[in-house]
Design a protein around this motif. Sequence first.
Motif, short mmCIF file in Angstrom:
data_model
loop_
_atom_site.label_atom_id
_atom_site.label_comp_id
_atom_site.label_asym_id
_atom_site.label_seq_id
_atom_site.Cartn_x
_atom_site.Cartn_y
_atom_site.Cartn_z
N THR A 1 16.62 -58.49 4.68
CA THR A 1 16.17 -59.52 3.19
C THR A 1 16.26 -59.12 1.96
N GLU A 2 16.64 -59.70 1.08
CA GLU A 2 16.76 -59.74 -0.30
C GLU A 2 14.96 -59.15 -0.20
N PRO A 3 15.63 -57.42 -1.76
CA PRO A 3 14.43 -57.11 -1.80
C PRO A 3 13.16 -58.12 -2.54
N TYR A 4 11.97 -57.59 -2.07
CA TYR A 4 10.98 -58.88 -2.42
C TYR A 4 10.06 -57.21 -3.10
N GLY A 5 8.68 -58.37 -3.39
CA GLY A 5 8.27 -57.78 -4.42
C GLY A 5 6.67 -57.99 -3.23
N PHE A 6 5.57 -57.43 -4.02
CA PHE A 6 4.25 -56.96 -3.12
C PHE A 6 3.60 -56.81 -4.13
N THR A 7 2.11 -56.47 -4.09
CA THR A 7 0.89 -56.05 -4.54
C THR A 7 0.58 -54.59 -4.24
N PHE A 8 0.26 -53.58 -5.26
CA PHE A 8 -0.07 -52.35 -4.25
C PHE A 8 -1.18 -51.88 -5.10
N HIS A 9 -2.29 -51.89 -5.09
CA HIS A 9 -4.01 -51.83 -5.94
C HIS A 9 -4.30 -52.30 -6.96
N GLY A 10 -3.13 -53.42 -6.67
CA GLY A 10 -3.41 -54.60 -8.23
C GLY A 10 -2.02 -54.24 -8.28
N GLU A 11 -0.86 -53.65 -8.22
CA GLU A 11 0.51 -53.49 -9.38
C GLU A 11 1.23 -54.27 -8.62
N PRO A 12 2.09 -54.44 -8.58
CA PRO A 12 3.83 -55.40 -8.18
C PRO A 12 4.35 -54.07 -8.46
N GLU A 13 4.64 -53.44 -7.17
CA GLU A 13 6.04 -52.87 -6.63
C GLU A 13 6.79 -54.02 -5.93
N THR A 14 7.88 -53.19 -5.82
CA THR A 14 8.86 -54.14 -5.29
C THR A 14 9.55 -53.12 -4.02
N ALA A 15 9.73 -53.79 -3.13
CA ALA A 15 10.33 -53.41 -1.99
C ALA A 15 11.46 -52.33 -2.09
N TYR A 16 11.93 -51.19 -1.41
CA TYR A 16 12.57 -50.27 -1.19
C TYR A 16 13.51 -50.85 -0.16
N PRO A 17 15.12 -50.57 0.19
CA PRO A 17 15.97 -50.82 1.20
C PRO A 17 15.44 -49.58 2.32
N HIS A 18 15.76 -48.87 3.48
CA HIS A 18 16.11 -48.16 4.22
C HIS A 18 16.79 -47.58 3.57
N SER A 19 16.73 -45.83 4.12
CA SER A 19 17.62 -45.35 4.00
C SER A 19 18.27 -44.43 5.34
N PHE A 20 19.23 -44.08 5.07
CA PHE A 20 20.06 -43.51 6.39
C PHE A 20 21.09 -42.01 6.17
N ASN A 21 20.92 -41.24 6.37
CA ASN A 21 20.98 -39.99 6.18
C ASN A 21 21.98 -38.92 7.70
N LEU A 22 23.35 -39.18 7.04
CA LEU A 22 24.12 -39.35 8.49
C LEU A 22 24.86 -37.51 8.19
N ILE A 23 24.46 -36.31 8.47
CA ILE A 23 25.58 -35.52 8.52
C ILE A 23 25.74 -34.92 9.96
N ASP A 24 27.42 -34.90 10.05
CA ASP A 24 28.34 -34.36 11.00
C ASP A 24 28.84 -32.90 10.67
N LEU A 25 29.02 -31.73 11.56
CA LEU A 25 29.78 -30.82 11.92
C LEU A 25 30.18 -30.10 12.73
N ASP A 26 31.14 -30.94 13.15
CA ASP A 26 32.55 -30.46 14.02
C ASP A 26 33.15 -28.57 14.08
#
Length: 280
Positions: free
Chosen positions: A90-115
Motif C-alpha cells: 500500500t501507500e505509506p500510512y500513518g499510525f499513532t504510537f504512544h500518542g505520537e504520529p508515525e509513518t509506516a516504513y516499507p519492507h526491506s529485502f537485502n540480497l547478497i550473492d557470491l558465486d
Amino acid sequence: MRTSRNQLKTIFTSLFSLLTVVASFGQQQENASSLTLSFGPGFINRQDLIFSPFAHSDFSILNVGLDYTREAEFYQKVSLRYANFNPMVTEPYGFTFHGEPETAYPHSFNLIDLDYQFGKQVKGIQNGTLKAGGLFSTDIQATSYVYGRISSFGYYAALGLGVFGTYERPINEKSRLSTTLKLPLFAWLARSPYLVNDDEFIENISSHSGFKTFMAYLGDGQLATWNKVQTLDFELKYEYDLSERWGVGAAYLFELIHMSQPRNLLSFRNSLNFSGSYKF
C-alpha cells in the motif's frame, strides 16, 4: 539435523582456502585476468507465504556487482553482487504510537550473492566458445516485513553446488555476445521457520552476535536437492573492448527461486547491469 558451529567454521575455512588456491593458479600467464564493476536497475517480484499472502514488487537502482575472471589453462570466475529492495503493498500510512504520529516504513529485502565458477573451454564448438564446469554458489537474503510498529525478520541462505555453462560468440574484432546459465543442483538450505519466530529462532538470536546468529541459522538448515528447491541464474551479456586493457558492457540477468516447504516461496528478479572492466 543440527550442524555445530565449529563444523560450519571448518567448512567455511576450507572453502575459503580452496578459492584462494585456485584463484592464484596459473599466475605465470599475463593479461589473463580481469576485474569488472557493474551497476544498474533491478526489479523483484517475491511472494513468501511464511510472512504474507501478497506478492511484493519493487524497482531499485541499488544493484551492484564485482567480478574477478581468470582465463588460463582453466576458467575461473568469482562474482559478488548486492541488491536492496523496499517494496510496500500500500501507500505509506500513518499510525499513532504512544500518542505520537508515525509513518509506516516499507519492507526491506537485502540480497547478497557470491558465486565461484571453475571450468574449462570445450573444444570443437564452431562460431564461438563454450566454457563449462562446476559451480559453488552462496545466496543470502535478509528481509524485514514491517507492519506499522511491528516488524518480522526473515532469512534465506543457500550454499549450493552445481554446474554452469557460458557460450560466447564474437560479433566483430572488438565486441561479442555471451550467455551464461548457472544451475545449483543441491544446497545446504536455511530458511525462516513456519511460525516466523519459534523457540529455536529466539534461541539463535540470544547471543546478540551477528556472526554467531548467522552460524546458528545455518546450523538449523538441511541438505536440499532440486526436487525441494529450484534455483537458476541466466545472463545475456554484450561486451565491447575500448582498448587492450579496458572494456565496457551491458547485461540482462534473470534469477529464479522456488520452494514449497515449509510454505511456498517464489521469487523472480530481473536486472539490467552496465559494466566497466580492466584486464591485467
